[in-house]
Design a protein around this motif. Structure first.
Motif, mmCIF file in Angstrom:
data_model
loop_
_atom_site.group_PDB
_atom_site.id
_atom_site.type_symbol
_atom_site.label_atom_id
_atom_site.label_comp_id
_atom_site.label_asym_id
_atom_site.label_seq_id
_atom_site.Cartn_x
_atom_site.Cartn_y
_atom_site.Cartn_z
ATOM 1 N N TRP A 58 0.823 -1.215 0.000
ATOM 2 C CA TRP A 58 0.000 0.000 0.000
ATOM 3 C C TRP A 58 0.860 1.269 0.000
ATOM 4 C CZ3 TRP A 58 -4.491 -0.932 4.061
ATOM 5 C CH2 TRP A 58 -5.393 -1.867 3.521
ATOM 6 N N LYS A 86 0.547 4.506 -2.260
ATOM 7 C CA LYS A 86 -0.851 4.697 -2.683
ATOM 8 C C LYS A 86 -1.479 5.806 -1.840
ATOM 9 C CE LYS A 86 -1.043 0.553 -4.879
ATOM 10 N NZ LYS A 86 -1.040 0.454 -6.314
ATOM 11 N N HIS A 87 -2.733 6.110 -2.199
ATOM 12 C CA HIS A 87 -3.497 7.064 -1.382
ATOM 13 C C HIS A 87 -4.502 6.257 -0.560
ATOM 14 C CE1 HIS A 87 -5.548 10.792 -0.311
ATOM 15 N NE2 HIS A 87 -6.666 10.084 -0.436
ATOM 16 N N LEU A 88 -4.544 6.535 0.742
ATOM 17 C CA LEU A 88 -5.458 5.793 1.607
ATOM 18 C C LEU A 88 -6.415 6.746 2.303
ATOM 19 C CD1 LEU A 88 -2.656 3.962 1.663
ATOM 20 C CD2 LEU A 88 -4.074 2.714 3.272
ATOM 21 N N GLU A 89 -7.685 6.444 2.162
ATOM 22 C CA GLU A 89 -8.659 7.332 2.766
ATOM 23 C C GLU A 89 -9.673 6.520 3.568
ATOM 24 O OE1 GLU A 89 -9.613 11.109 0.693
ATOM 25 O OE2 GLU A 89 -11.591 10.138 0.620
ATOM 26 N N ASP A 119 -7.401 11.339 5.512
ATOM 27 C CA ASP A 119 -6.311 10.893 4.642
ATOM 28 C C ASP A 119 -5.294 10.157 5.519
ATOM 29 O OD1 ASP A 119 -4.177 10.573 3.014
ATOM 30 O OD2 ASP A 119 -4.150 12.640 2.253
ATOM 31 N N THR A 127 -2.774 8.364 4.291
ATOM 32 C CA THR A 127 -1.579 8.044 3.496
ATOM 33 C C THR A 127 -0.274 8.182 4.291
ATOM 34 O OG1 THR A 127 -2.798 8.945 1.649
ATOM 35 C CG2 THR A 127 -0.481 8.504 1.259
ATOM 36 N N ASP A 128 -0.125 9.315 4.955
ATOM 37 C CA ASP A 128 1.143 9.543 5.657
ATOM 38 C C ASP A 128 1.050 9.198 7.139
ATOM 39 O OD1 ASP A 128 2.265 10.426 3.287
ATOM 40 O OD2 ASP A 128 1.469 12.463 3.589
ATOM 41 N N VAL A 178 -8.371 2.419 -0.990
ATOM 42 C CA VAL A 178 -6.963 2.508 -1.387
ATOM 43 C C VAL A 178 -6.925 2.801 -2.882
ATOM 44 C CG1 VAL A 178 -4.756 1.284 -1.437
ATOM 45 C CG2 VAL A 178 -6.428 0.776 0.360
ATOM 46 N N ARG A 184 -2.140 7.621 -6.191
ATOM 47 C CA ARG A 184 -2.066 9.008 -5.692
ATOM 48 C C ARG A 184 -2.801 9.966 -6.630
ATOM 49 N NH1 ARG A 184 2.265 10.748 -2.472
ATOM 50 N NH2 ARG A 184 3.063 12.142 -4.097
#
Ligand code: GAL
Length: 746
Positions: free
Chosen positions: A15, A18-21, A53, A55-56, A101, A104
Motif C-alpha cells: 500500500w 498509494k493514497h489511503l482514505e 487521509d 496516506t502519511d 486505497v 495518488r
C-alpha cells in the motif's frame, strides 16, 4: 455518553505509495480520530460522513491502531442540540466505516447532473482531481445501461465534462431508470487506468414552479411522508437492507412517490433505494427549531456543505432543506446555507421548513408544516395564506402528526378518525392546484425525548407502528396504488362504541365497487363516487345501509314502509336513539300513523338488524369488485381464533459490509385475517443457527401488532430459524439462509 472504538489492522507493505482514505459514514455526534496514538482529526455532525487521509499516517507492513473517541452528549454546541428535540439523537458509529486505497492520482470528487432539456438531455460532470505528482492525465467517461455502453467521451484532464445523452429514459417515480456512469482517470502516456468511479445515475429534470412541481416537464403532485432513521432496540444502527426496507414500505406498501428525510441527511443505503424504487426525496440539514450561537451557526453552514457534496449524485433528491426545521427567520445564517447549497449544486432548488406563515423567504420554495386540520375544518391552508412569494413554489412538509396521536390499541373511533384526518388533508391538498404536494407526519411511531410523546417517550404519530406495521391510516395511502386494497375501518362490534352505537364504518378500496353483505344478504354496493373525498381517486366511503331489503323480504313491509323504517334504523345505528332529529322523528311518525307500527317494533327491529344480538353470529362480508369479478374479500365476524401473521423483510441474510438484519413483523389476526387490535399478549422468540435477536426474547403485542429483528453473526453462515410462540396461537417458525457476501463483494 462518551464512547470509544478501536480497530487494529495491518497495512500491507504494497500500500506504500498509494493514497489511503478512511471514511466514517455516520458518527454521532462528535468524533475525534486517533491514528497510532496521534490525533488525526475531529468531526462534528452525527449525520454526515467524513474522511481522513491516512496516506502519511499509517505504518506500512505493520499493525496500526485507529481509535475513535465519540461524544454523543446532548450538551454539544452543534445542531441539533441546544434546546429540545422531538426525536432521539442516538449515538455511536452507526453507519459503515470503510478504507479506500487508490493511486495518488485520483478523483477526489465526481459530481453528475442533468442539463439541457427533456428532449435533449446532457450529462454534466464536475471533477475534482488530485494529481500530486503532476502526471499527464486523461479522463474517459461512459454511460452504461447494464453492460452496454450508450455514450462515451475522452478528453485531457478537465474540471468539467459535457456529454449529450439523447434518447435516455428519464428517471421518474413511475420509471426509475438508472444508468451507470463510469468515469476513469488514465495516465496519458501509458493509458493505464489510475482511478475509476462508477455512479448509478438517473437523468431527470425537477423543478418547483409557482403552480406546482414539475418532473421532466410534467406536473406531478408530491405525495409522501416524513421518515426518521430510527428503529426499535437498535437506535440508528441498522444495515443497508433495513434502510432499503423503509423505502420499500413507502413505495410498495404505501404507494407514495416522495419522502422527507426529517430532520437530517440519512443513510446512502436509504437514498440508493429511493433512487432504485423511484421516490422523490427532500433532504435537509440537521436541527429542530433551535438556532445556536455563532459557532453553532458555522457548523450548520458546514453541515449544509457536507450534505450537498455528499448526496448530490442521488437522482431521487429534488430539494435541499437549508433551514433548521421549524426555526425562526435568521437571514444572516440562511443566506449562507442557501448560497452554499446553490454554489455546490447549481442543479437543485432549496427550501427550508418553517411553521411560520409569510416568513423571510431566501430559498426557492416555501416549505411549510401545515397543521391546520383538526378534524372538522379544512385540510390545509391555501398557498396564498402561507407563502410570502406567490411566484415561487410551495410544498407542505408536514401535517397531522401531533394533531392526533394514535396508538394501534386506541379505540376504533380514534383509529378511524386518524385515518380520516389523513384522507382529509390529502384530499384538500389534491384540490389546491398550486400546492406542489405534501409530506405527512409521519411514516412510523418513534422514540422521543421526555418533552414529547405520550408519557412513554413515544410519539404515536406514524401511519405505522415502530415495527412498520400498518395502522388504519396507512390504507388511505396504500389505496392510491396499484395493488387491490380493501380495508374496512370497523370490526363491526357495536360494543366497541359509546352507547353501543354502531359507529361509522368506512370502506377503503380502489376496486370498481364494493358490495357489502350481512349473513349472505346484499345490503348495498358502494362506488368510488360515493366518497365525500372528491379529490382523491379512491377516497374512503362510508357504509350507510345495514338493512338492505331485509324489511321487505323478512318482515313483509311495503316498499315505502321499509324505506321509512330503514331510515330510522340506519340513523340510530350510527348516532344512537337519543336526540333524534326532526327528519327522523317525521319518519317515525309516518311509521306509526300510516303503517300502524308501535315503538316496541322499533326495539325488535333494532336488535335484529342493527344490534345483531342473539342467534347465530352475524357475518359481514365485503367484496371488492373489478371488471365484474370479486378481487378481494374482507369478512368481519366475532373472532373465534387467534393466529400469528408473521412477515419478514427477507429470509435471505447476506453479510456484506456489516451484519445483515431481517425485520420481523407480527400481527395477531382472527380466522378472517382481521387484526385483533386488543390482543396484547406476550410473544416469546427463540432462534436457532447463525442468527440472534436484536432486542428481548419476549415482547408484548400492542394493538395486536409488534415485531422483532434478527441479525447475522459475523462470519457464521448456514440455515437458521426464528420461532415465535404465544400463549394462545400456534407457534410460527421462519427459516432463514445466511450467506457470506463479502467474498462476492471483493
Ligand atoms: C413538527 C416537527 C416534527 C414533529 C411534528 C409532530 O412540528 O417538525 O419534528 O415534532 O411536529 O407533529
Amino acid at each position: 455518553m462518551i464512547s470509544g472504538y478501536r480497530k487494529r489492522f495491518t497495512a500491507p507493505a504494497e500500500w506504500k505509495g498509494k493514497h489511503l482514505e478512511l471514511t466514517f459514514g455516520g458518527a454521532a455526534h462528535e468524533a475525534m480520530v486517533y491514528v497510532n496514538g496521534a490525533k488525526a482529526m475531529t468531526h462534528a455532525c452525527g449525520y454526515t460522513a467524513f474522511s481522513i487521509d491516512l496516506t502519511d499516517r499509517l505504518r506500512y507492513g505493520e499493525e496500526n491502531l485507529i481509535a475513535v473517541r465519540l461524544d454523543s452528549c446532548e450538551s454539544l454546541n452543534i445542531p441539533p442540540f441546544g434546546h429540545v428535540i422531538d426525536y432521539m439523537t442516538y449515538g455511536g458509529l452507526y453507519r459503515e466505516v470503510f478504507l479506500v486505497v487508490t493511486e495518488r492520482a485520483r478523483f477526489a470528487d465526481v459530481f453528475l447532473r442533468t442539463e439541457g432539456s427533456a428532449d435533449a438531455p446532457e450529462l454534466v460532470t464536475s471533477l475534482e482531481t488530485e494529481n500530486p505528482d503532476g502526471r499527464d492525465l486523461r479522463v474517459r467517461q461512459q454511460v452504461l445501461d447494464g453492460e452496454s455502453v450508450l455514450f462515451s467521451c475522452e478528453t485531457p484532464l478537465a474540471e468539467q465534462l459535457r456529454l449529450d445523452v439523447p434518447g435516455v429514459t428519464l428517471w421518474s417515480p413511475d420509471c426509475p431508470k438508472l444508468y451507470t456512469v463510469c468515469t476513469e482517470l488514465a495516465d496519458a502516456a501509458s493509458g493505464k487506468i489510475l482511478d475509476r468511479v462508477d455512479i448509478r445515475f438517473g437523468f431527470r429534470f425537477a423543478e418547483f414552479r409557482a403552480d406546482g412541481f414539475y418532473l421532466n416537464g410534467e406536473k406531478l403532485k408530491i405525495v409522501g411522508l416524513n421518515r426518521h432513521q430510527s428503529y426499535p432496540y437498535a437506535g440508528y444502527a441498522m444495515p443497508a437492507s433495513m434502510q432499503a426496507f423503509d423505502a420499500r414500505i413507502l413505495k410498495e406498501e404505501l404507494a407514495l412517490n416522495a419522502v422527507r428525510t426529517s430532520h437530517y441527511p440519512q443513510s446512502h443505503a436509504f437514498l440508493d433505494a429511493c433512487d432504485e424504487l423511484g421516490l422523490l426525496v427532500f433532504t435537509e440539514i440537521p436541527g429542530w427549531q433551535n438556532i445556536g450561537d455563532a459557532a453553532w451557526q458555522d457548523q450548520a453552514v458546514r453541515n449544509t456543505e457536507e450534505m450537498v457534496t455528499q448526496y448530490r449524485n442521488h437522482p431521487s433528491i429534488i430539494l435541499w432543506g437549508v433551514r433548521v426545521n421549524e426555526s425562526q427567520d435568521n437571514d444572516g445564517l440562511y443566506a449562507r446555507t442557501n448560497s452554499a447549497a446553490h454554489r455546490l449544486d447549481p442543479s437543485r432548488q432549496t427550501g427550508g421548513v418553517r411553521y411560520l406563515k409569510k416568513s423571510s423567504l431566501l430559498e426557492d420554495v416555501y416549505t411549510y408544516n401545515d397543521f391546520l386540520h383538526s378534524g372538522d375544518n379544512p385540510g390545509c391552508d391555501p398557498k396564498r395564506a402561507v407563502t410570502s412569494d406567490m411566484a415561487k413554489g410551495y410544498l407542505v412538509t408536514e401535517y397531522c402528526g401531533h394533531m392526533y396521536p394514535t396508538k394501534p390499541y386506541d379505540d376504533e373511533e380514534q383509529r378511524t378518525n386518524h385515518m380520516l384526518r389523513h384522507a382529509k388533508v390529502l384530499n384538500d391538498i389534491a384540490k389546491e392546484s398550486d400546492i406542489a404536494g405534501s409530506l405527512g407526519w409521519c411514516l412510523f411511531d418513534y422514540n422521543t425525548h421526555k418533552d414529547f410523546g405520550s408519557g412513554d417517550r413515544i410519539c404515536y404519530h406514524g401511519v405505522t407502528d415502530m415495527f412498520r406495521n400498518a395502522k388504519l391510516a396507512a390504507a388511505v395511502y396504500a389505496v392510491q396504488g396499484k395493488d387491490t386494497i380493501l380495508e374496512v375501518s370497523s370490526s363491526m362490534d357495536i360494543g366497541e362504541h359509546p352507547a353501543s352505537n354502531r359507529g361509522a364504518v368506512w370502506i377503503v378500496s380502489n376496486a370498481d365497487s364494493v358490495r357489502m353483505y350481512k349473513n349472505g344478504r346484499l345490503l348495498k354496493e358502494y362506488f368510488p363516487q360515493d366518497s365525500p373525498y372528491k379529490h382523491l381517486a379512491h377516497g374512503p366511503v362510508m357504509a350507510d345501509d345495514f338493512i338492505g331489503n331485509a324489511l321487505e323480504e323478512n318482515e313483509g313491509f311495503r316498499p315505502k314502509q321499509a324505506e321509512a323504517a330503514k331510515k330510522i334504523l340506519n340513523y340510530v345505528a350510527l348516532h344512537g336513539q337519543d336526540r333524534l332529529p326532526p327528519a327522523i322523528l317525521a319518519q317515525a311518525a309516518k311509521c306509526v300513523a300510516l303503517y300502524g307500527m308501535k315503538p316496541d317494533d322499533a326495539v325488535t327491529l333494532y336488535q335484529k338488524y342493527v344490534g345483531d344480538w342473539g342467534g347465530a353470529a352475524t357475518e359481514y362480508r365485503f367484496e371488492a369488485m373489478k371488471d365484474g369479478k370479486v378481487v378481494k374479500t374482507v369478512v368481519k365476524s366475532p373472532a373465534k381464533k387467534v393466529l400469528l401473521d408473521v412477515r419478514v423483510s427477507s429470509v435471505e441474510l447476506t453479510e456484506r459490509a456489516t451484519y445483515d438484519v431481517s425485520a420481523v413483523r407480527i400481527r395477531a389476526i382472527d380466522e378472517n385475517g382481521s387484526v385483533l387490535p386488543f390482543f396484547s399478549e406476550p410473544l416469546f422468540f427463540e432462534t436457532e443457527g447463525p442468527i440472534e435477536l436484536i432486542g428481548p426474547h419476549a415482547a408484548s403485542l400492542k394493538g395486536g401488532m409488534g415485531g422483532t429483528y434478527v441479525k447475522t453473526l459475523r462470519g457464521k453462515t448456514g440455515e437458521a430459524s426464528l420461532t415465535i410462540r404465544s400463549l394462545q396461537a400456534e407457534p410460527v417458525t421462519v427459516r432463514f439462509t445466511v450467506t457470506d457476501g463479502r467474498k462476492a463483494q471483493l
